[in-house]
Design an enzyme around this catalytic site. Structure first.
Site, PDB file in Angstrom:
ATOM      1  N   LYS A   1     -27.644  68.888  20.975  1.00  0.00           N
ATOM      2  CA  LYS A   1     -27.155  70.268  20.816  1.00  0.00           C
ATOM      3  C   LYS A   1     -26.658  70.513  19.395  1.00  0.00           C
ATOM      4  CE  LYS A   1     -27.299  69.775  25.375  1.00  0.00           C
ATOM      5  NZ  LYS A   1     -28.531  70.012  26.131  1.00  0.00           N
ATOM      6  N   HIS A   2     -27.308  69.869  18.437  1.00  0.00           N
ATOM      7  CA  HIS A   2     -26.967  70.055  17.029  1.00  0.00           C
ATOM      8  C   HIS A   2     -28.141  70.764  16.358  1.00  0.00           C
ATOM      9  CE1 HIS A   2     -24.545  66.118  17.652  1.00  0.00           C
ATOM     10  NE2 HIS A   2     -23.901  67.164  18.159  1.00  0.00           N
ATOM     11  N   ILE A   3     -28.065  72.073  16.286  1.00  0.00           N
ATOM     12  CA  ILE A   3     -29.180  72.867  15.771  1.00  0.00           C
ATOM     13  C   ILE A   3     -29.197  72.786  14.250  1.00  0.00           C
ATOM     14  CG2 ILE A   3     -30.221  75.159  15.674  1.00  0.00           C
ATOM     15  CD1 ILE A   3     -28.568  75.791  18.253  1.00  0.00           C
TER      16      ILE A   3
END
Lengths: 181, 544
Positions: B477-479
């Site tokens: 969830k690290h864009i």
């Protein structure tokens, strides 16, 4: 200044004080619902509720919150057409054995509908929910019995049990006594 | 002057990137109008949403943040064909950002690893990926400002700090948080293997109040929400910004960035929740919606002057999507570890992210997840059909004696990992993002030859009696990526200040600009880039 986009006059959507008050009201409302089961419940007759708590106390040898029990009973009445009959049947099995603990009579509950119901009641108390699924009914969060089994060590998430930087502690062995609950 | 329809600077997005830039501009005397697609809610509402969610879905952060119809974001409730994010590649780009005032720091863990100097020179040193357009020493002062702005705690012992290479010009504003019993045991175990499990530098108040927020008191609920705001989230800053005069427009979905004859940005248009369109003008515009919503908006905004989309003469908008592909080891041990005391992520092994092997495969960062285990084990214990004391003891054993170890990998910028506009439309009739994503051989090779063996070695050293390994790569969830930074306008979207190469009054700061993301969580670097962009904007506005 915060505005919603459909707010033609630029009127404040909600002040900080208003937001805090609404939060406090929300929390207070939640607490009230927790303390006053009548607020959150449809009618489940008192006799059935009492029998449900009797059954629950036979299946689970811990102190059980009757408000949570009333919520579980309400869902059970909708979920099990023979709710009252199953309560009576399992209680009768336990009484026949003069059981003081669940271990003394659980094996005598016949496989099938009755055993499944007994497992569901235990599931509801320990998980606080009617099922694993997304649409499960929630009977309680913080009073789900799963958390009681580890309350001497593990935080119930969002309910801190220590204080600022005060959570350093020894690694408790499995042989340590089970918390009393 | 600011009105409802105009300001000196218009910022789209109210997450941490938008917030830190807004504050710089307000302090410099400029009027700022911020536009947020989603609602503004109270912390109490978020906390109650989460507490009242069924135990089986508490791992889905969206239960605490239900999307509004006009501002959809990913949830765990949708079938793939109906989901907001559409996927076309071999791997899912399954993110959990939220469109709420305050943005996704509402539910971040607060983990704040800096990049290393080597991380920023991937191509020069190892012949893979991209180099950053500047070096670590350029970014370092902005890291310091970020650590003090957000309130990031960390160790004072240099041997326990990250990175080990590269300078650190100032101490953390607060000491590291203490370890849980599980983290202490894990640290001792991995030390025997030569690994140093160091305290996470994290945006959480350690032992003291900071920035008007209280000290962490170990609610173990950093994800999806800190109930007391001891963890920094951008929502906590919105109140301060309002006192400084920001205008915050919520429930307003920007759908077009408008250019003028000089190809400068003239205005943005948004829909309100009644699908009515409005137009906002300004002197300078900042898109602060991170690596998915920013490229989507730029691609949607194509016009005659910019037929591939705004800021997209390089055809790089939407490309180079990155994350930290992760595999987890769920370890059952004989002796108890006891996760669930203190913050949810509190330590990590970073040394395994670095090395000359990066010419061949990715590095990985290993972390011990410190989430309370009850919600992970209760259903499995109940399914065993136990009752009475046996059930109590089994839940307690499984809570104490299971742990998740996560290996998060470095992925290379790959232009084929690309966001485009789906044919499927959302509630407002706007296209949903479609993402083609493949973690790539660089990551897969690491898993086979490097990270999986290390993970198994760690699990065995922990005394594992059972190890379950996640069958595929999960998203961290690290864009990152989507509006990549570079000096060459022909193959990048923004310059060293996150200014669009194509439009001098358009800034696109944040994770989208990162040319390489290494293994550590990206937010601290996003904020450092935001502060750097903020300085450039202030300078540019002064000259305007």
């Amino acid at each position: 200044m915060t505005r919603q986009s459909n707010d033609p006059n630029g009127k404040l959507m909600m002040s900080r004080r208003g937001m805090l008050l609404s939060g406090a009201t929300l929390l207070a409302g939640s607490m009230a619902a927790s303390l006053c089961p009548g607020m959150a419940l449809a009618a489940v007759d008192a006799g059935a509720q009492s029998r449900f708590m009797q059954l629950s106390n036979l299946l689970i040898d811990h102190r059980l919150n009757p408000d949570v029990g009333a919520r579980i009973a309400e869902t059970a009445t909708g979920q099990y057409t023979n709710f009252a009959g199953m309560l009576d049947a399992i209680i009768a099995i336990a009484e026949k054995k003069q059981a003081k603990t669940v271990e003394e009579f659980f094996g005598d509950i016949p496989e099938g509908e009755l055993k499944d119901f007994a497992h569901w009641v235990i599931f509801a108390w320990y998980s606080g929910c009617s099922s694993e699924k997304r649409d499960a009914k929630v009977f309680t969060y913080e009073e789900a019995l799963t958390f009681k089994t580890t309350s001497d060590v593990v935080t119930i998430p969002s309910y801190g049990i220590s204080g600022p930087n005060l959570w350093t502690r020894p690694n408790v062995p499995l042989s340590a006594p089970m918390p009393r609950f | 002057m600011v009105t409802k329809n105009s300001a000196d600077v218009v910022i789209v997005g109210t997450g941490v990137v938008g917030v830190v830039i807004a504050e710089q501009l307000l302090d410099a005397g400029h009027s700022v109008l911020m536009i947020e697609a989603g609602p503004r809610v109270s912390r109490a509402e978020v906390v109650e949403n989460w507490r009242n969610a069924p135990l089986g879905v508490k791992g889905d952060t969206s239960v605490a943040y239900p999307p509004r119809p006009w501002a959809p974001h990913p949830t765990g409730a949708e079938k793939p064909e109906n989901a907001y994010l559409q996927f076309t590649g071999p791997d899912a780009y399954d993110q959990t950002f939220i469109r709420y005032a305050g943005g996704s720091t509402w539910h971040w863990a607060g983990t704040s690893w800096r990049l290393t100097p080597e991380d920023m020179r991937l191509n020069s040193l190892y012949g893979v990926g991209r180099d950053w357009a500047f070096d670590y020493d350029t970014l370092e002062p902005y890291y310091v400002r970020t650590e003090h702005k957000l309130g990031i705690c960390g160790p004072s012992d240099r041997a326990q700090q990250w990175p080990q290479t590269g300078a650190r010009s100032a101490d953390y504003p607060m000491p590291a948080l203490p370890f849980s019993p599980g983290e202490v045991r894990f640290t001792d175990v991995v030390k025997t293997l030569g690994y140093n499990n160091i305290p996470v530098s994290q945006a959480r108040n350690s032992g003291m109040p900071y920035d008007g927020r209280p000290a962490c008191c170990a609610n173990n609920n950093c994800v999806p929400v800190c109930p007391v705001a001891a963890k920094y989230d951008a929502e906590t800053a919105l109140h301060r910004l309002e006192k400084k005069g920001v205008t915050l427009l919520v429930d307003s979905v920007v759908y077009q960035v408008e250019t003028n004859a000089q190809n400068k940005i003239e205005a943005v248009s948004y829909y309100d929740q009644h699908k009515q369109s409005h137009r906002i003008t300004g002197k300078l515009f900042v898109l602060a919606c991170n690596g998915l919503e920013n490229p989507k908006l730029l691609l949607m905004s194509k016009d005659d002057r910019n037929p591939n989309g705004v800021a997209n003469s390089s055809d790089q908008v939407g490309r180079n999507m990155m994350d930290h592909p992760a595999r987890s080891f769920t370890v059952t041990t004989k002796d108890p570890y006891w996760s669930g005391v203190g913050p949810v992520v509190n330590s990590g092994i970073m040394q395994t992210s670095q090395g000359s092997f990066r010419s061949e495969h990715a590095g990985a960062y290993f972390r011990y997840n410190n989430f309370a285990r009850n919600r992970f084990v209760t259903f499995a214990a109940l399914k065993k059909g136990l009752v009475g004391k046996a059930l109590d003891e089994e839940i307690r054993r499984m809570t104490a004696c299971t742990a998740d170890i996560v290996a998060a990998h470095e992925i290379l910028a790959d232009p084929n990992n690309r966001l485009t506009l789906s044919d499927k439309k959302d509630w407002l009739g706007l296209p949903k993002p479609s993402i083609h994503y493949d973690v790539g051989d660089y990551v897969r090779k690491s898993w086979e030859a490097y990270s999986q063996p290390i993970g198994k070695q760690i699990a065995e050293a922990m005394g594992a009696v059972d190890i379950k390994i996640s069958p595929k790569f999960n998203n961290s969830k690290h864009i990152m990526g989507g509006t990549i930074m570079g000096k060459d306008a022909s193959n990048s979207v923004v310059d060293v200040d996150c200014r669009s190469h194509d439009h001098e009054n358009l800034f696109i700061p944040g994770g989208g600009a990162m040319a390489a993301g290494a293994c550590g969580n990206s937010t601290i670097t996003m904020v450092a880039l935001a502060l750097k962009a903020g300085d450039a904007i202030v300078d540019q506005m002064r000259g305007a």
